[in-house]
Design a protein around this motif. Structure first.
Motif, short mmCIF file in Angstrom:
data_model
loop_
_atom_site.label_atom_id
_atom_site.label_comp_id
_atom_site.label_asym_id
_atom_site.label_seq_id
_atom_site.Cartn_x
_atom_site.Cartn_y
_atom_site.Cartn_z
N ALA A 42 -8.86 -33.80 -38.47
CA ALA A 42 -8.65 -34.65 -37.30
C ALA A 42 -9.82 -34.58 -36.33
CB ALA A 42 -7.36 -34.25 -36.60
N GLY A 43 -10.47 -33.44 -36.26
CA GLY A 43 -11.60 -33.24 -35.36
C GLY A 43 -12.07 -31.81 -35.42
N LEU A 44 -13.37 -31.57 -35.55
CA LEU A 44 -13.89 -30.22 -35.78
C LEU A 44 -13.47 -29.23 -34.70
CD1 LEU A 44 -15.65 -31.87 -37.78
CD2 LEU A 44 -17.56 -30.37 -37.20
N VAL A 45 -13.31 -29.70 -33.47
CA VAL A 45 -13.06 -28.78 -32.37
C VAL A 45 -11.62 -28.28 -32.34
CG1 VAL A 45 -12.40 -30.59 -30.72
CG2 VAL A 45 -13.41 -28.46 -29.88
N PHE A 46 -10.68 -29.05 -32.88
CA PHE A 46 -9.26 -28.75 -32.69
C PHE A 46 -8.82 -27.38 -33.21
CE2 PHE A 46 -8.80 -33.57 -32.70
CZ PHE A 46 -8.82 -33.63 -31.31
N PRO A 47 -9.18 -26.97 -34.44
CA PRO A 47 -8.68 -25.66 -34.90
C PRO A 47 -9.21 -24.49 -34.09
CG PRO A 47 -10.27 -26.57 -36.45
CD PRO A 47 -9.95 -27.66 -35.48
N PHE A 48 -10.42 -24.62 -33.55
CA PHE A 48 -11.01 -23.49 -32.82
C PHE A 48 -10.44 -23.40 -31.41
CE2 PHE A 48 -13.93 -25.15 -36.01
CZ PHE A 48 -14.04 -24.02 -36.82
N GLY A 49 -10.20 -24.54 -30.79
CA GLY A 49 -9.52 -24.52 -29.50
C GLY A 49 -8.09 -24.00 -29.62
N PHE A 50 -7.42 -24.44 -30.69
CA PHE A 50 -6.05 -23.97 -30.94
C PHE A 50 -6.03 -22.46 -31.17
CE2 PHE A 50 -2.51 -22.98 -33.79
CZ PHE A 50 -1.45 -23.59 -33.14
N ASP A 51 -7.02 -21.94 -31.92
CA ASP A 51 -7.07 -20.51 -32.20
C ASP A 51 -7.27 -19.70 -30.93
OD1 ASP A 51 -6.85 -18.64 -34.38
OD2 ASP A 51 -8.94 -18.13 -34.05
N ALA A 52 -8.08 -20.24 -30.00
CA ALA A 52 -8.28 -19.55 -28.72
C ALA A 52 -6.95 -19.40 -27.98
CB ALA A 52 -9.28 -20.33 -27.87
N ILE A 53 -6.13 -20.44 -28.03
CA ILE A 53 -4.81 -20.39 -27.37
C ILE A 53 -3.92 -19.34 -28.02
CG2 ILE A 53 -2.71 -21.72 -26.90
CD1 ILE A 53 -4.49 -24.22 -26.74
N THR A 54 -3.97 -19.23 -29.34
CA THR A 54 -3.11 -18.26 -30.02
C THR A 54 -3.48 -16.82 -29.67
OG1 THR A 54 -4.49 -18.13 -32.02
CG2 THR A 54 -2.77 -19.83 -31.97
N PHE A 55 -4.76 -16.55 -29.39
CA PHE A 55 -5.14 -15.21 -28.98
C PHE A 55 -4.54 -14.87 -27.61
CE2 PHE A 55 -8.90 -15.43 -31.98
CZ PHE A 55 -8.42 -14.42 -32.80
N VAL A 56 -4.48 -15.85 -26.72
CA VAL A 56 -3.84 -15.63 -25.42
C VAL A 56 -2.36 -15.34 -25.62
CG1 VAL A 56 -3.26 -16.68 -23.21
CG2 VAL A 56 -5.51 -17.09 -24.22
N LEU A 57 -1.71 -16.11 -26.48
CA LEU A 57 -0.28 -15.87 -26.76
C LEU A 57 -0.07 -14.49 -27.38
CD1 LEU A 57 0.74 -19.38 -28.17
CD2 LEU A 57 1.20 -18.44 -25.89
N SER A 58 -1.00 -14.08 -28.24
CA SER A 58 -0.90 -12.76 -28.85
C SER A 58 -0.94 -11.67 -27.79
CB SER A 58 -2.05 -12.56 -29.84
OG SER A 58 -2.09 -11.22 -30.31
N ALA A 59 -1.87 -11.80 -26.85
CA ALA A 59 -1.97 -10.80 -25.78
C ALA A 59 -0.68 -10.73 -24.97
CB ALA A 59 -3.16 -11.14 -24.87
N VAL A 60 -0.09 -11.90 -24.70
CA VAL A 60 1.17 -11.94 -23.94
C VAL A 60 2.27 -11.23 -24.71
CG1 VAL A 60 2.97 -13.45 -23.04
CG2 VAL A 60 0.56 -14.03 -22.69
N LEU A 61 2.36 -11.47 -26.00
CA LEU A 61 3.40 -10.83 -26.81
C LEU A 61 3.23 -9.31 -26.86
CD1 LEU A 61 3.67 -13.36 -29.78
CD2 LEU A 61 5.42 -12.87 -28.06
N ILE A 62 1.98 -8.85 -26.95
CA ILE A 62 1.73 -7.41 -27.02
C ILE A 62 2.15 -6.71 -25.73
CG2 ILE A 62 -0.07 -5.64 -27.26
CD1 ILE A 62 0.66 -6.88 -29.85
N THR A 63 2.15 -7.44 -24.60
CA THR A 63 2.60 -6.82 -23.35
C THR A 63 4.06 -6.40 -23.42
OG1 THR A 63 3.25 -8.94 -22.35
CG2 THR A 63 0.97 -8.20 -22.00
N ARG A 64 4.82 -6.96 -24.37
CA ARG A 64 6.24 -6.65 -24.49
C ARG A 64 6.49 -5.42 -25.37
NH1 ARG A 64 9.57 -10.39 -22.68
NH2 ARG A 64 11.22 -9.79 -24.12
N VAL A 65 5.44 -4.90 -26.00
CA VAL A 65 5.57 -3.71 -26.83
C VAL A 65 5.64 -2.49 -25.93
CG1 VAL A 65 4.45 -2.26 -28.57
CG2 VAL A 65 4.38 -4.76 -28.78
N ARG A 66 6.60 -1.63 -26.17
CA ARG A 66 6.77 -0.43 -25.34
C ARG A 66 6.70 0.81 -26.22
NH1 ARG A 66 5.49 -3.41 -22.16
NH2 ARG A 66 6.58 -4.23 -20.32
#
Length: 378
Positions: free
Chosen positions: A138-162
Motif C-alpha cells: 500500500a505504501g513503503l512508509v506504512f509498515p515502519f510507522g505502524f511498527d513504531a506505534i507497536t513499540f510504544v504499545l509494548s512499553a505501555v504493556l510492560i509497565t503493567r508487569v510487577r
C-alpha cells in the motif's frame, strides 16, 4: 518488519550480498555489546530497562519512516536502523527472558516458554508478515510507522508487569568486567548449557547463510511478489503454533535429547528440500514443519538454560549464549550473501544442508549430556 524490512532492502538493491548485509547489521551488535548488555541486565531493573529501550526503538523506526516519506532512504540509513534495532535487542530480548524465568516456578518453565513462543508466533510471524507485506504494497512508509506505534504499545504493556527486581547489594556490586567474566566462566563450566551454546552457534551459521537471501529466493526461485512473501513467512508461524500446542505432551513423553536430535534432523533436511523445489506450496509446507521444529527446539533449549542458570546470572549467561547464536546468524549472513552473489540464490541452501549434516554428526553423542544435566538440575 520480518516482511517489510527485507522488502525495503530489495526495493533499493537486488544484490544478494547487499541484501544479506541488512541481517548482518542487525546481528553485529551481539558481537560488540552482548556481554556488556548481559551485565547491565543483571544490575538494573529489567522491567524499566525494557520500557526505556522500547521507546528508543519507537523513535528509531519513526525516523526511518520519515526518511521514506521524504524519499531520502538509502542502504546506509537502513543498515544504521538495523544496527540500532539490533543493539536494542541485546537488552530487551535478554531482559524479557530473564523476567519470565524469575516469575515462573522451574517446573512450569517448559509450558510457560511454549505459551510465550506460541504468542510470538501468532503476532510476530503469523499476523505480522502478511500485514507487513500488505502495508508495504500500500505504501513503503506504512509498515515502519505502524511498527513504531507497536513499540510504544509494548512499553505501555510492560509497565503493567510487577516483578521484584533482583539486584545485588550496592556495596558488594563488582565491576562490569568482573561480572562478564563470571558469566563466561559459569557457562563454560556447565556441560549442558555449554553444549547447547555450541550447537546453536554452529547451526545458526548454516541457517543464517540460507535465510539471509530469503526474500530474493522467494522472488527469483519461487516467483512470489511482496504479498506472497509475507504469506510464505506466515507458513512457518502456523507450524510454530502447532509446535507450541503439542510441546507439553512431547515434553512428558520424550527426553530432551530426543526432541533436540529430531529437530536438528528436520532442520538439516529443510535446507535440501528448499534447494530442490520451485513450488511455493511445497516451500510453504516445508517451512510449516520447520516452524514447528523452531518452537519445540527453542522451547526445549530455553527451558534447559533457565532451569540451570541461577537467577542472578541469567542476564550474563544468556548474553554469552545469545552472542553465539545471534552472532552466528551475522556470520552466516555474510557467508550466504557471498555464496549467493557467486553461485546464485539456491547455493546457500546447499551449503546449509552439507554444513548442518556435518555438525549434526559431530554433536550427536554430546546431546545426551544435555538431557542428563537438565534432569539433574530440575
Amino acid at each position: 518488519m520480518l516482511a517489510a524490512g527485507p522488502l525495503l532492502v530489495a526495493s533499493i538493491t537486488t544484490e544478494p550480498f547487499a541484501v544479506a548485509m541488512s541481517m548482518f547489521a542487525q546481528r553485529l551488535p551481539w558481537f560488540l555489546f552482548g556481554l556488556q548488555a548481559g551485565a547491565i541486565i543483571d544490575r538494573v531493573d529489567r522491567r524499566r530497562l525494557i520500557i526505556v529501550v522500547d521507546m528508543i526503538r519507537a523513535v528509531v523506526q519513526g525516523l526511518l519512516a520519515i526518511t521514506i516519506v521524504f524519499d531520502v532512504v538509502s542502504l546506509p540509513i537502513v543498515y544504521l536502523t538495523m544496527f540500532l534495532l539490533g543493539t536494542a535487542e541485546t537488552l530487551t530480548d535478554n531482559a524479557g527472558g530473564a523476567l519470565l524465568a524469575t516469575a515462573v516456578p522451574k517446573q512450569g518453565l517448559g509450558q510457560a516458554n511454549a505459551r510465550l513462543f506460541g504468542s510470538m508466533m501468532v503476532t510476530n510471524q503469523l499476523v505480522g508478515p502478511p500485514l507487513g507485506a500488505l502495508l508495504f504494497a500500500a505504501g513503503l512508509v506504512f509498515p515502519f510507522g505502524f511498527d513504531a506505534i507497536t513499540f510504544v504499545l509494548s512499553a505501555v504493556l510492560i509497565t503493567r508487569v510487577r516483578i521484584e527486581p533482583m539486584l545485588e547489594p550496592e556495596t558488594e556490586r563488582p565491576r562490569v568486567r568482573q561480572q562478564v567474566m563470571e558469566g563466561l566462566r559459569w557457562l563454560w563450566a556447565h556441560a549442558a548449557v555449554r553444549t547447547l551454546a555450541i550447537m546453536i552457534t554452529a547451526f545458526n551459521i548454516t541457517f543464517g547463510a540460507a535465510f539471509s537471501i530469503w526474500v530474493l529466493y522467494a522472488r527469483e526461485r519461487l516467483g512470489l511478489d511482496a504479498v506472497g512473501f509475507g504469506f510464505l513467512l506466515a507458513a512457518s508461524a502456523v507450524g510454530g503454533l502447532i509446535g507450541s500446542a503439542i510441546f507439553g505432551s512431547l515434553e512428558k513423553r520424550f527426553a530432551y535429547s530426543t526432541l533436540l536430535r529430531a529437530g536438528l534432523i528436520l532442520e538439516t533436511f529443510t535446507h535440501v528440500a528448499l534447494a530442490l523445489t520451485r513450488s511455493p506450496w511445497l516451500a510453504g509446507s516445508v517451512m510449516m514443519a520447520f516452524g514447528a521444529h523452531a518452537v519445540i527446539w527453542g522451547t526445549t533449549s530455553t527451558t534447559i538454560r533457565q532451569r540451570s542458570v541461577p537467577a542472578a546470572l541469567l542476564g550474563r549467561v544468556t548474553s554469552v549464549y545469545l552472542i553465539g547464536g545471534l552472532g552466528a546468524l551475522a556470520l552466516g549472513a555474510l557467508l550466504g550473501g557471498a555464496i549467493a552473489q557467486r553461485w546464485g540464490v539456491v547455493a546457500p541452501f546447499w551449503f546449509a544442508f552439507v554444513g548442518s549434516a556435518v555438525i549434526l554428526a559431530f554433536t550427536w553423542r554430546s546431546i545426551a549430556q544435555v538431557t542428563h544435566d537438565a534432569e539433574t538440575t530440575s
